[in-house]
Design a protein around this motif. Structure first.
Motif, short mmCIF file in Angstrom:
data_model
loop_
_atom_site.label_atom_id
_atom_site.label_comp_id
_atom_site.label_asym_id
_atom_site.label_seq_id
_atom_site.Cartn_x
_atom_site.Cartn_y
_atom_site.Cartn_z
N UNK A 22 27.65 57.29 -44.48
CA UNK A 22 27.42 58.18 -43.35
C UNK A 22 27.22 59.57 -43.93
N UNK A 23 26.06 60.17 -43.58
CA UNK A 23 25.72 61.48 -44.07
C UNK A 23 25.33 62.37 -42.89
N UNK A 24 25.83 63.59 -42.91
CA UNK A 24 25.48 64.59 -41.90
C UNK A 24 24.40 65.50 -42.47
N UNK A 69 20.82 54.20 -38.79
CA UNK A 69 21.09 54.67 -37.43
C UNK A 69 21.18 56.19 -37.48
N UNK A 70 20.35 56.86 -36.66
CA UNK A 70 20.34 58.32 -36.60
C UNK A 70 20.82 58.75 -35.23
N UNK A 71 21.84 59.62 -35.21
CA UNK A 71 22.35 60.20 -33.97
C UNK A 71 22.20 61.71 -34.06
N UNK A 90 10.77 62.12 -28.83
CA UNK A 90 11.44 63.41 -28.73
C UNK A 90 12.93 63.11 -28.57
N UNK A 91 13.75 63.69 -29.42
CA UNK A 91 15.19 63.40 -29.37
C UNK A 91 16.00 64.68 -29.27
N UNK A 92 17.16 64.57 -28.60
CA UNK A 92 18.05 65.71 -28.46
C UNK A 92 19.49 65.26 -28.61
N UNK A 93 20.40 66.23 -28.60
CA UNK A 93 21.82 65.98 -28.79
C UNK A 93 22.31 64.80 -27.96
N UNK A 94 23.05 63.90 -28.63
CA UNK A 94 23.64 62.75 -27.97
C UNK A 94 22.80 61.50 -28.00
N UNK A 95 21.56 61.60 -28.48
CA UNK A 95 20.67 60.43 -28.52
C UNK A 95 20.67 59.80 -29.90
N UNK A 96 20.44 58.48 -29.92
CA UNK A 96 20.49 57.69 -31.15
C UNK A 96 19.26 56.81 -31.23
N UNK A 97 18.77 56.61 -32.47
CA UNK A 97 17.67 55.68 -32.73
C UNK A 97 18.03 54.85 -33.95
N UNK A 98 17.59 53.61 -33.96
CA UNK A 98 17.82 52.72 -35.10
C UNK A 98 16.50 52.50 -35.81
N UNK A 99 16.45 52.86 -37.10
CA UNK A 99 15.28 52.61 -37.92
C UNK A 99 15.46 51.26 -38.60
N UNK A 100 14.63 50.28 -38.29
CA UNK A 100 14.75 48.99 -38.97
C UNK A 100 14.42 49.12 -40.46
N UNK A 117 23.48 62.73 -37.70
CA UNK A 117 24.30 61.84 -38.51
C UNK A 117 23.44 60.63 -38.86
N UNK A 118 23.37 60.32 -40.14
CA UNK A 118 22.64 59.15 -40.64
C UNK A 118 23.65 58.13 -41.13
N UNK A 119 23.61 56.95 -40.52
CA UNK A 119 24.46 55.85 -40.95
C UNK A 119 23.56 54.77 -41.56
N UNK A 120 23.74 54.54 -42.85
CA UNK A 120 22.97 53.53 -43.57
C UNK A 120 23.82 52.28 -43.70
N UNK A 121 23.25 51.13 -43.32
CA UNK A 121 23.94 49.85 -43.43
C UNK A 121 23.28 49.08 -44.56
N UNK A 122 24.01 48.83 -45.65
CA UNK A 122 23.42 48.17 -46.82
C UNK A 122 23.67 46.68 -46.87
N UNK A 123 24.67 46.19 -46.19
CA UNK A 123 25.00 44.77 -46.27
C UNK A 123 25.03 44.15 -44.88
#
Length: 111
Positions: free
Chosen positions: A40-42, A61-63, A79-89, A105-111
């Motif tokens: 998780x990286x900000x 996952x980007x929030x 177009x994205x704003x505070x509180x919205x999330x998108x999942x990059x496959x 916030x970027x959450x990377x799922x490796x497994x």
């Protein structure tokens, strides 16, 4: 930030958008979790900054924590704003651009 600094965050109530500051003319980042299964990286982006199109081998996952941005994902613009999330496959081309200063916030799922 080293593992000791990340450990200091554990067990505390956090305001994620307060853990990374804006910096004029650039993108700043702070990793708060780094494990083999993922991270998780900000990030903070100054106005007109962004990340050029790229792919990642894992789902991401980007929030949006503050501000507004434009996201391109596999040929579609969002177009994205505070509180919205998108999942990059995994392996999908994507890019980000600041409309205003924004934090995410970027959450990377490796497994």
């Amino acid at each position: 930030m080293g593992e000791e600094k990340r450990a200091e965050l554990k067990g505390k109530v956090l305001r994620l958008k307060d853990l990374v500051e804006y910096q004029d003319g650039t993108v700043a980042s702070r990793m708060i979790v780094n494990r083999p299964a993922g991270s998780i990286t900000l990030f903070s982006f100054d106005e007109d900054e962004g990340l050029s199109e790229h792919t990642a081998p894992y789902d991401a996952v980007v929030t949006i924590l503050d501000g507004e941005c434009e996201v391109w994902l596999a040929g579609e613009t969002h177009q994205m704003k505070e509180g919205e999330t998108i999942i990059f496959p995994a392996n999908a081309p994507h890019a980000l651009s600041a409309v205003t200063r924004f934090k995410m916030m970027l959450t990377m799922i490796r497994e």
